[in-house]
Write an enzyme that holds these catalytic residues in place. Structure first.
Site, PDB file in Angstrom:
ATOM      1  N   THR A 290       1.130   3.743   2.291  1.00  0.00           N
ATOM      2  CA  THR A 290       2.001   3.975   3.550  1.00  0.00           C
ATOM      3  C   THR A 290       2.999   2.989   3.657  1.00  0.00           C
ATOM      4  OG1 THR A 290      -0.294   4.346   4.535  1.00  0.00           O
ATOM      5  CG2 THR A 290       1.626   4.366   5.990  1.00  0.00           C
TER       6      THR A 290
ATOM      7  N   GLY B 209       0.910  -1.127  -0.016  1.00  0.00           N
ATOM      8  CA  GLY B 209      -0.027   0.145   0.081  1.00  0.00           C
ATOM      9  C   GLY B 209       0.990   1.204  -0.099  1.00  0.00           C
TER      10      GLY B 209
ATOM     11  N   GLY C 105       0.390  -1.331   6.534  1.00  0.00           N
ATOM     12  CA  GLY C 105      -0.599  -0.189   6.748  1.00  0.00           C
ATOM     13  C   GLY C 105      -2.187  -0.876   7.279  1.00  0.00           C
ATOM     14  N   ALA C 106      -3.169  -0.136   7.281  1.00  0.00           N
ATOM     15  CA  ALA C 106      -4.143  -0.681   7.475  1.00  0.00           C
ATOM     16  C   ALA C 106      -5.450   0.160   6.984  1.00  0.00           C
ATOM     17  CB  ALA C 106      -4.532  -0.698   8.974  1.00  0.00           C
ATOM     18  N   ASP C 107      -6.753  -0.214   6.488  1.00  0.00           N
ATOM     19  CA  ASP C 107      -7.876   0.587   5.961  1.00  0.00           C
ATOM     20  C   ASP C 107      -8.499   1.120   7.408  1.00  0.00           C
ATOM     21  OD1 ASP C 107      -7.332   0.211   3.063  1.00  0.00           O
ATOM     22  OD2 ASP C 107      -7.709  -1.799   3.512  1.00  0.00           O
TER      23      ASP C 107
ATOM     24  N   LYS D  56      -7.312   6.735   9.990  1.00  0.00           N
ATOM     25  CA  LYS D  56      -7.771   5.155   9.826  1.00  0.00           C
ATOM     26  C   LYS D  56      -8.100   4.737  11.165  1.00  0.00           C
ATOM     27  CE  LYS D  56      -6.100   4.799   5.445  1.00  0.00           C
ATOM     28  NZ  LYS D  56      -5.102   3.696   5.265  1.00  0.00           N
TER      29      LYS D  56
ATOM     30  N   GLU E  11      -0.499 -10.777   3.132  1.00  0.00           N
ATOM     31  CA  GLU E  11      -0.242  -9.891   4.330  1.00  0.00           C
ATOM     32  C   GLU E  11      -0.718 -10.629   5.584  1.00  0.00           C
ATOM     33  OE1 GLU E  11      -1.569  -5.617   2.383  1.00  0.00           O
ATOM     34  OE2 GLU E  11      -3.253  -6.510   3.600  1.00  0.00           O
TER      35      GLU E  11
HETATM   36  C1  5RP Z   1      -3.639  -3.648   1.206  1.00  0.00           C
HETATM   37  C2  5RP Z   1      -3.634  -3.122   2.720  1.00  0.00           C
HETATM   38  C3  5RP Z   1      -3.193  -1.792   3.131  1.00  0.00           C
HETATM   39  O1  5RP Z   1      -2.239  -1.930   3.961  1.00  0.00           O
HETATM   40  C4  5RP Z   1      -4.154  -0.845   3.355  1.00  0.00           C
HETATM   41  O2  5RP Z   1      -5.170  -0.827   2.169  1.00  0.00           O
HETATM   42  C5  5RP Z   1      -3.653   0.443   3.336  1.00  0.00           C
HETATM   43  O3  5RP Z   1      -3.276   1.214   2.408  1.00  0.00           O
HETATM   44  P1  5RP Z   1      -2.648   2.357   2.245  1.00  0.00           P
HETATM   45  O4  5RP Z   1      -1.645   2.687   3.041  1.00  0.00           O
HETATM   46  O5  5RP Z   1      -2.438   2.942   0.859  1.00  0.00           O
HETATM   47  O6  5RP Z   1      -3.709   3.441   3.023  1.00  0.00           O
HETATM   48  O7  5RP Z   1      -4.108  -3.673   3.307  1.00  0.00           O
HETATM   49  O8  5RP Z   1      -4.121  -4.872   0.953  1.00  0.00           O
END
Ligand code: 5RP
Length: 233
Positions: free
Chosen positions: A47, A45, A98-100, A137, A119
């Site tokens: 991040t 992702g 990272g995380a959503d 987030k 992941e």
């Molecule tokens: C990818 C993920 C990412 O960690 C999540 O979508 C966060 O992405 P970003 O850092 O672009 O906000 O789980 O499968």
């Protein structure tokens, strides 16, 4: 409770700059723990991309990385970081991703980038899971972000009907094929009051490869960047 790690005047940062700050905080956290035999697990992702760029500055201090996606592998290799197949790694010292969404218990929704299965596998192999994100987030209850569910293509409709039974509204992420050759159902409207239970219930649906709830295996620590501090949870 979150702990503030930075003090100083408030500066206006873009969301991308906040992601970069969180990535730098993770680097600072892991750097003292790494040695010549250390393996670093790397997520996927925007991040994590900042983290990979930061990791490159200390690439001489650890052995290699294991990666959760073809995209991250490419970026790691472009920086000259050796990437191992997970089966060749005796152990993974730390996993950074990272995380959503993340809650105060460090349970997460992940998979916005469709890399959730790898992941979860790399995270499960690691001694420590460091989550990095901008503060947007952080949520009180998981589920506003639609929960990604990776499915075997022939099971898409079967799994979708089962997700409706669980209260969700699955939407097929058309055009997206995961690194494992599967499809993603983004599941809206789930009322996630018991993330541990829901993670198991979804995993039990035939045809589900993995779901984006990281509750049974939550983050060990999270660094969340705000405009004037890094929250450590
Ligand atoms: C990818 C993920 C990412 O960690 C999540 O979508 C966060 O992405 P970003 O850092 O672009 O906000 O789980 O499968």
């Amino acid at each position: 409770m979150p702990t503030s790690l930075l003090a100083g005047p408030t500066i206006t940062y873009s969301q991308d700059e906040l992601k970069q700050l969180a990535a730098q905080a993770a680097l600072k956290h892991i750097a003292p723990k790494l040695g010549p035999t250390s393996i670093v697990g790397v997520g996927t992702g925007s991040t994590t991309n900042h983290f990979i760029d930061a990791l490159a500055t200390i690439k001489h201090t650890f052995d290699a990385a294991v990666s959760s996606s073809e995209g991250s592998t490419e970026r790691l290799k472009a920086h000259g970081i050796q990437v191992l197949d997970l089966n060749s790694a005796a152990r993974v010292d730390v996993y950074v991703d990272g995380a959503d969404e993340i809650n105060a218990q460090r349970q997460m929704i992940k998979g916005g980038g469709a890399a959730l299965t790898r992941e979860k596998i790399v995270a499960a192999s690691a001694d420590e899971f460091v989550c990095i994100a901008d503060h947007s987030k952080l949520v009180t209850q998981l589920g506003n972000f639609p929960l990604p569910v990776e499915v075997i293509p022939m099971a898409r409709s079967l799994v979708a009907r089962a997700l409706v039974q669980l209260g969700g509204q699955p939407i097929w992420r058309q055009g997206v094929i995961t690194d494992n050759g599967n499809w993603i159902l983004d599941t809206h409207e789930l009322n996630i009051t018991d993330a541990l239970l829901l993670e198991s219930e979804i995993n039990n649906i035939p045809g589900v490869v993995c779901n984006g709830l990281f509750a049974q295996q939550c983050a060990s620590v999270a660094f969340l960047a705000t405009a004037d501090e890094i929250l450590k949870i």
